[in-house]
Design an enzyme around this catalytic site. Sequence first.
Site, mmCIF file in Angstrom:
data_model
loop_
_atom_site.group_PDB
_atom_site.id
_atom_site.type_symbol
_atom_site.label_atom_id
_atom_site.label_comp_id
_atom_site.label_asym_id
_atom_site.label_seq_id
_atom_site.Cartn_x
_atom_site.Cartn_y
_atom_site.Cartn_z
ATOM 1 C CG ASP A 1 -70.924 56.803 -2.121
ATOM 2 O OD1 ASP A 1 -70.734 55.763 -1.446
ATOM 3 O OD2 ASP A 1 -72.038 57.127 -2.569
ATOM 4 C CG ASN B 1 -71.945 55.569 6.713
ATOM 5 O OD1 ASN B 1 -71.068 56.384 6.425
ATOM 6 N ND2 ASN B 1 -72.838 55.160 5.826
ATOM 7 C CD1 TRP B 2 -73.067 56.277 13.973
ATOM 8 C CD2 TRP B 2 -71.822 54.498 14.469
ATOM 9 N NE1 TRP B 2 -71.881 56.730 14.503
ATOM 10 C CE2 TRP B 2 -71.109 55.662 14.819
ATOM 11 C CE3 TRP B 2 -71.226 53.250 14.705
ATOM 12 C CZ2 TRP B 2 -69.821 55.631 15.383
ATOM 13 C CZ3 TRP B 2 -69.947 53.215 15.260
ATOM 14 C CH2 TRP B 2 -69.269 54.376 15.585
ATOM 15 C CB SER C 1 -75.212 61.449 1.987
ATOM 16 O OG SER C 1 -75.658 60.821 0.804
HETATM 17 C C1 IPE Z 1 -72.074 58.994 2.387
HETATM 18 O O1 IPE Z 1 -72.047 57.802 1.697
HETATM 19 C C2 IPE Z 1 -71.218 58.909 3.600
HETATM 20 C C3 IPE Z 1 -69.780 58.746 3.345
HETATM 21 C C4 IPE Z 1 -69.191 58.788 2.193
HETATM 22 C C5 IPE Z 1 -68.988 58.568 4.515
HETATM 23 P P1 IPE Z 1 -73.221 56.720 1.844
HETATM 24 O O2 IPE Z 1 -72.896 55.614 0.916
HETATM 25 O O3 IPE Z 1 -73.395 56.373 3.269
HETATM 26 O O4 IPE Z 1 -74.467 57.571 1.358
HETATM 27 P P2 IPE Z 1 -75.920 57.128 0.853
HETATM 28 O O5 IPE Z 1 -76.523 56.293 1.924
HETATM 29 O O6 IPE Z 1 -75.740 56.354 -0.412
HETATM 30 O O7 IPE Z 1 -76.630 58.414 0.619
HETATM 31 C C1 IPE Z 2 -68.077 54.838 0.890
HETATM 32 O O1 IPE Z 2 -68.327 53.686 0.151
HETATM 33 C C2 IPE Z 2 -67.528 54.516 2.266
HETATM 34 C C3 IPE Z 2 -68.461 54.750 3.363
HETATM 35 C C4 IPE Z 2 -69.660 55.241 3.268
HETATM 36 C C5 IPE Z 2 -68.002 54.400 4.687
HETATM 37 P P1 IPE Z 2 -69.631 52.803 0.362
HETATM 38 O O2 IPE Z 2 -69.326 51.784 1.405
HETATM 39 O O3 IPE Z 2 -70.795 53.659 0.614
HETATM 40 O O4 IPE Z 2 -69.753 52.096 -1.053
HETATM 41 P P2 IPE Z 2 -71.067 51.862 -1.906
HETATM 42 O O5 IPE Z 2 -71.759 53.175 -2.001
HETATM 43 O O6 IPE Z 2 -71.880 50.845 -1.184
HETATM 44 O O7 IPE Z 2 -70.568 51.388 -3.224
HETATM 45 MG MG MG Z 3 -72.171 54.556 -0.561
#
Ligand code: IPE
Ligand code: IPE
Ligand code: MG
Length: 246
Positions: A21, A69-70, A197
């Site tokens: 993350d 994430n979708w 998550s």
């Molecule tokens: C969790 O990260 C999913 C992945 C690392 C793939 P998110 O950035 O999507 O999680 P939340 O929404 O902050 O909990």
């Molecule tokens: C993790 O980084 C990658 C995915 C969840 C795909 P993020 O894209 O969630 O990055 P932040 O949390 O917005 O910094």
């Molecule tokens: Mg994130």
Amino acid sequence: MSLKAQINDNRLPKHIAIIMDGNGRWAKKQGMARAFGHENGAKAVRQVVEGCAELGVENLTLYAFSTENWNRPKLEVQTLMRLLISSLKKEIKTLQDNHIKLCTIGNLSTLPSKVHKELVDVMEKTKLNTRMTLTIALSYGSREELVSVIKEISIKVKNNIISPENIDESIINEHLYTRNLPDVDLLVRTSGEQRISNFLLWQIAYAELYFTNTLWPDFSKEDLYYAIIEYQKRERRFGKTSEQIS
Ligand code: IPE
Ligand code: IPE
Ligand code: MG
């Protein structure tokens, strides 16, 4: 003594899972678009994959894209899918050189067909590798996984393949996407967030949790070593008393 030398090879976690993350925040800090963070996140993946293989960790599972994430902007989802294809193409050599088998967990049917095709290709090419299993969680959600387990078991009950009184933890394990993996020993989350998550809810029942403020694109082999050293300091009691363990 180097960090790596502080790791006890006899007490390595058998299964490390990582919630990667902080890509977006990493990019924002340098005034760049989120996509730049995802590109650099792919580089960190190589570091931990190599680091784990060198140490002798047998299973590494990386959370790359959640079912939730979708709901991100369409353009970001497209960028992530495009990056996935190019990383898979690029990393196949690293996987082969290090004898790593690639697996996936998640609802693969929801992925674009190009991504699906590339994944199947890399999984096929690496399926005989035995040094380490690298599992990528893609379009993965633990609740969705548990729903699929319950559906599959229900159908078997209906068809008299399983009787309800025989349902136990091992039957549930056998129906999870992770059926070929041991329970998670060490769960790492980067970027300072302290939540799960929707990742591997069943499989982390007794995992040691390790949270670091490091944003994912900055995560290096040294960060991996810190996490493992911390893990090795923990006393895993599994409900017993400290005296019973020692
Ligand atoms: C969790 O990260 C999913 C992945 C690392 C793939 P998110 O950035 O999507 O999680 P939340 O929404 O902050 O909990
Ligand atoms: C993790 O980084 C990658 C995915 C969840 C795909 P993020 O894209 O969630 O990055 P932040 O949390 O917005 O910094
Ligand atoms: Mg994130």
